[in-house]
Design a protein around this motif. Structure first.
Motif, PDB file in Angstrom:
ATOM      1  N   GLN A   1       0.828  -1.205   0.000  1.00 59.58           N
ATOM      2  CA  GLN A   1       0.000   0.000   0.000  1.00 59.58           C
ATOM      3  C   GLN A   1       0.862   1.254   0.000  1.00 59.58           C
ATOM      4  O   GLN A   1       0.589   2.218  -0.721  1.00 59.58           O
ATOM      5  N   CYS A   2       1.911   1.250   0.808  1.00 55.53           N
ATOM      6  CA  CYS A   2       2.799   2.408   0.885  1.00 55.53           C
ATOM      7  C   CYS A   2       3.473   2.681  -0.454  1.00 55.53           C
ATOM      8  O   CYS A   2       3.564   3.824  -0.902  1.00 55.53           O
TER       9      CYS A   2
ATOM     10  N   GLU B   1     -14.944   2.950   0.825  1.00 55.74           N
ATOM     11  CA  GLU B   1     -13.767   2.277   1.378  1.00 55.74           C
ATOM     12  C   GLU B   1     -13.594   2.594   2.865  1.00 55.74           C
ATOM     13  O   GLU B   1     -13.150   1.754   3.644  1.00 55.74           O
ATOM     14  N   LYS B   2     -13.960   3.824   3.263  1.00 54.29           N
ATOM     15  CA  LYS B   2     -13.838   4.217   4.678  1.00 54.29           C
ATOM     16  C   LYS B   2     -14.769   3.415   5.577  1.00 54.29           C
ATOM     17  O   LYS B   2     -14.546   3.326   6.779  1.00 54.29           O
TER      18      LYS B   2
ATOM     19  N   TYR C   1      -2.420  -6.207  -2.037  1.00 54.06           N
ATOM     20  CA  TYR C   1      -2.760  -5.045  -1.193  1.00 54.06           C
ATOM     21  C   TYR C   1      -4.264  -4.933  -1.048  1.00 54.06           C
ATOM     22  O   TYR C   1      -4.791  -4.715   0.047  1.00 54.06           O
ATOM     23  N   LYS C   2      -4.992  -5.125  -2.147  1.00 52.98           N
ATOM     24  CA  LYS C   2      -6.452  -5.058  -2.107  1.00 52.98           C
ATOM     25  C   LYS C   2      -7.007  -6.473  -2.055  1.00 52.98           C
ATOM     26  O   LYS C   2      -6.648  -7.312  -2.874  1.00 52.98           O
TER      27      LYS C   2
ATOM     28  N   SER D   1       0.998   4.298  -2.747  1.00 48.11           N
ATOM     29  CA  SER D   1       0.696   5.679  -2.378  1.00 48.11           C
ATOM     30  C   SER D   1       1.853   6.611  -2.702  1.00 48.11           C
ATOM     31  O   SER D   1       1.643   7.804  -2.945  1.00 48.11           O
TER      32      SER D   1
ATOM     33  N   VAL E   1     -13.935   5.997  -2.692  1.00 42.34           N
ATOM     34  CA  VAL E   1     -13.170   6.480  -1.532  1.00 42.34           C
ATOM     35  C   VAL E   1     -14.046   6.514  -0.286  1.00 42.34           C
ATOM     36  O   VAL E   1     -13.620   6.093   0.801  1.00 42.34           O
TER      37      VAL E   1
ATOM     38  N   PRO F   1      -6.553   0.881   6.315  1.00 44.49           N
ATOM     39  CA  PRO F   1      -6.686   2.344   6.424  1.00 44.49           C
ATOM     40  C   PRO F   1      -5.651   3.060   5.572  1.00 44.49           C
ATOM     41  O   PRO F   1      -4.510   2.595   5.420  1.00 44.49           O
ATOM     42  N   GLU F   2      -6.042   4.182   5.022  1.00 46.73           N
ATOM     43  CA  GLU F   2      -5.186   4.930   4.108  1.00 46.73           C
ATOM     44  C   GLU F   2      -3.847   5.297   4.757  1.00 46.73           C
ATOM     45  O   GLU F   2      -3.796   5.670   5.927  1.00 46.73           O
ATOM     46  N   ARG F   3      -2.760   5.162   3.995  1.00 45.51           N
ATOM     47  CA  ARG F   3      -1.395   5.496   4.422  1.00 45.51           C
ATOM     48  C   ARG F   3      -1.063   4.881   5.787  1.00 45.51           C
ATOM     49  O   ARG F   3      -0.567   5.535   6.689  1.00 45.51           O
ATOM     50  N   ARG F   4      -1.347   3.586   5.888  1.00 41.74           N
ATOM     51  CA  ARG F   4      -1.195   2.909   7.170  1.00 41.74           C
ATOM     52  C   ARG F   4       0.255   2.893   7.655  1.00 41.74           C
ATOM     53  O   ARG F   4       0.524   3.120   8.835  1.00 41.74           O
TER      54      ARG F   4
END
Length: 511
Positions: free
Chosen positions: A26-27, A161-162, A48-49, A30, A158, A171-174
């Motif tokens: 994920q990182c 996804e939350k 990742y997904k 991003s 988006v 979670p985003e930018r984990r």
């Protein structure tokens, strides 16, 4: 089953390998390293997904709304789940918006009348959904085009996804969050941290005492008698001092952090005990001991106004500015004079007088200008919200000699004759203060201040000729600085330079 599902990492065996790799992938995505991320997914066989989210993403972006609903039903365990219902609501809203923008009113009505009730949406929710669509920004933008539709679908993805539970989505930018949390924890446990600089990831964070003011860089000897007060300006570019020699002085901070005298202010007939900078640093107030209040122009050093006169008993004990730099407030040691708010031309705006206003020891206005904090008759603190008139009273058991407010206006400290400094929160959530001790105070007025990065430190003078520094996390002194030979009356921490501190003493010296 994902490859390496049961493998653990780390010296303590606390990290699951497959989770660690998913976060790494994920990182990479991003940060824009798509090829590297894809390569790691392929090599580790860990995506990742998740499969469910990958399918949901495909259906949303292609506008297959029935399939979206089916995937969401599979992701969420219960049809009564509020989060699931919120996700379905968003999907149906997007579906209806697209139908209406395409002119398919009949399809939109069919969804509202037949499909929405089947998904567990009652009449109230259906009515709200219709209203939301009619008044939504999406409907204001005219006819649908492919670019707009794709943007709306991406935004929907988006938002949905939350709502999707772990571990289906991460979670985003984990990874950034985990690393930042670890760094913040190290900073939080570092008692000397006092810098805005970014922290290196190559080693554990730990500051030394060089991060706080600990060495004397200059001694100022211009005053001819005891120096009772010192205060940096709000910009940190100037310093003001007050002395029992009946003068105040304005000093300029040079680029090399050296200090030079700019103006000597001579007009008071008695010792000068207090100064206060206007928020814009263009004006300075000085209080004579049992005397009047005077307003000076910082640039020229010219006296602009004298508030009241000694013949009418207009004695001032302390003063403070409001954020607009056009209004000020002063308190008197004479109960009959009370507290007065003035404009800079000397016009009285408001006054608090009467039996409820005893002797004013010290006062301050919060940085937002909403509250006034006053120390009355040695032991009582009153916090008045100026708009609502709501007042909070704090009673200390020992005499209070001074008051100081933190830069963010959330806290204030008072010095007590019992050789303690008490830290209170302005919101009134604390029943008891935080207490700091170690310095010496029994006979004289000693003034302390907040300082350093995010007002994380307290500094105070002391009757044992030293300066004491505390980190707010520790009740015992972090450092004790020597250099003076007599009582240190007042200290001030530069608000723009967290490593610069000034102290004023009875030995006529400032450091």
């Amino acid at each position: 089953m994902e490859n390496g599902l049961w493998e653990l990492l780390g010296s303590k065996g606390l990290l699951k390998k497959h989770e660690f790799i998913r976060v790494l992938v994920q990182c990479l995505y991003s940060l824009g390293f798509k090829k590297s991320a894809s390569c790691l997914e392929h090599e580790s066989n860990i995506l990742y997904k998740s499969a469910d989210f990958g399918l949901l993403e495909k259906q949303v972006l292609s506008g297959n709304w029935d399939s979206c609903v089916a995937v969401l039903d599979r992701i969420f365990d219960s049809s009564s789940d509020d989060t699931r219902n919120t996700a379905l609501y968003l999907v149906l809203k997007q579906c209806l918006v697209e139908y209406l923008k395409q002119g398919d009113v009949s399809l939109a009505l069919n969804v509202l009348r037949k499909q929405a009730p089947l998904l567990g949406m009652g009449k109230d929710k259906i009515h709200r959904l219709a209203c939301d669509i009619v008044y939504s920004k999406e409907m204001e933008s005219g006819e649908a085009d492919s670019f707009l539709v794709q943007d709306l679908r991406k935004h929907l993805l988006v938002e949905v996804e939350k709502l999707i539970p772990l571990p289906i989505v991460i979670p985003e930018r984990r990874l950034e969050h985990l690393v930042e949390s670890a760094v913040l924890h190290q900073i939080d446990t570092c008692l000397y941290h006092n810098s805005w600089d970014a922290v290196s990831l190559y080693k554990d964070h730990c500051c030394g005492r060089d991060q706080i003011p600990s060495e004397t860089i200059q001694i100022l000897m211009a005053h001819k008698n005891e120096v009772w007060f010192v205060q940096f300006s709000n910009s940190g570019k100037y310093l003001a001092t007050a002395s029992s020699d009946c003068t105040a002085m304005i000093w300029k901070i040079l680029d090399d952090n050296k200090v030079e005298l700019k103006h000597t202010l001579e007009s008071h007939q008695n010792p000068v005990s207090f100064v206060s900078w206007s928020p814009d640093d263009t004006k300075l107030l000085t209080c004579g001991n049992a005397e009047v209040l005077k307003l000076w122009d910082v640039e020229t050093g010219v006296l602009r106004h004298t508030f009241g006169n000694n013949n009418t008993g207009s004695t001032v004990s302390s003063c403070a500015w409001f954020p607009d730099s056009t209004r000020l407030v002063c308190g008197s040691s004479d109960p009959e004079r009370g507290i007065v708010m003035w404009d800079t031309d000397g016009n009285e705006i408001k006054a608090w007088r009467g039996t409820r206003i005893p002797k004013v020891v010290d006062l301050a206005v919060t940085p937002d200008g909403e509250s006034m904090i006053t120390v009355f008759s040695d032991k009582e603190i009153r916090i008045l919200h100026l708009e609502t008139k709501v007042e909070r009273v704090i009673s200390e058991e020992q005499a209070i000699t001074s008051l100081s407010v933190s830069g963010d206006g959330k806290f204030f400290i008072v010095n007590l004759s019992s050789q303690e400094i008490h830290l209170w929160d302005l919101a009134g959530e604390w029943n008891q203060p935080l207490k700091f001790s170690g310095h010496r105070q029994s006979k004289y007025v000693i003034r302390s201040c907040f300082g350093g990065l995010d007002s994380s430190f307290i500094a105070s003078g002391s009757e044992d000729s030293q300066v004491y520094l505390w980190n707010l996390k520790n009740a015992k002194p972090l450092e004790v600085l020597s250099g003076h030979s007599m009582t240190v009356n007042c200290v001030s921490w530069n608000p723009r330079n967290p490593r610069m501190l000034a102290s004023a003493s009875d030995n006529q010296k400032m450091q």
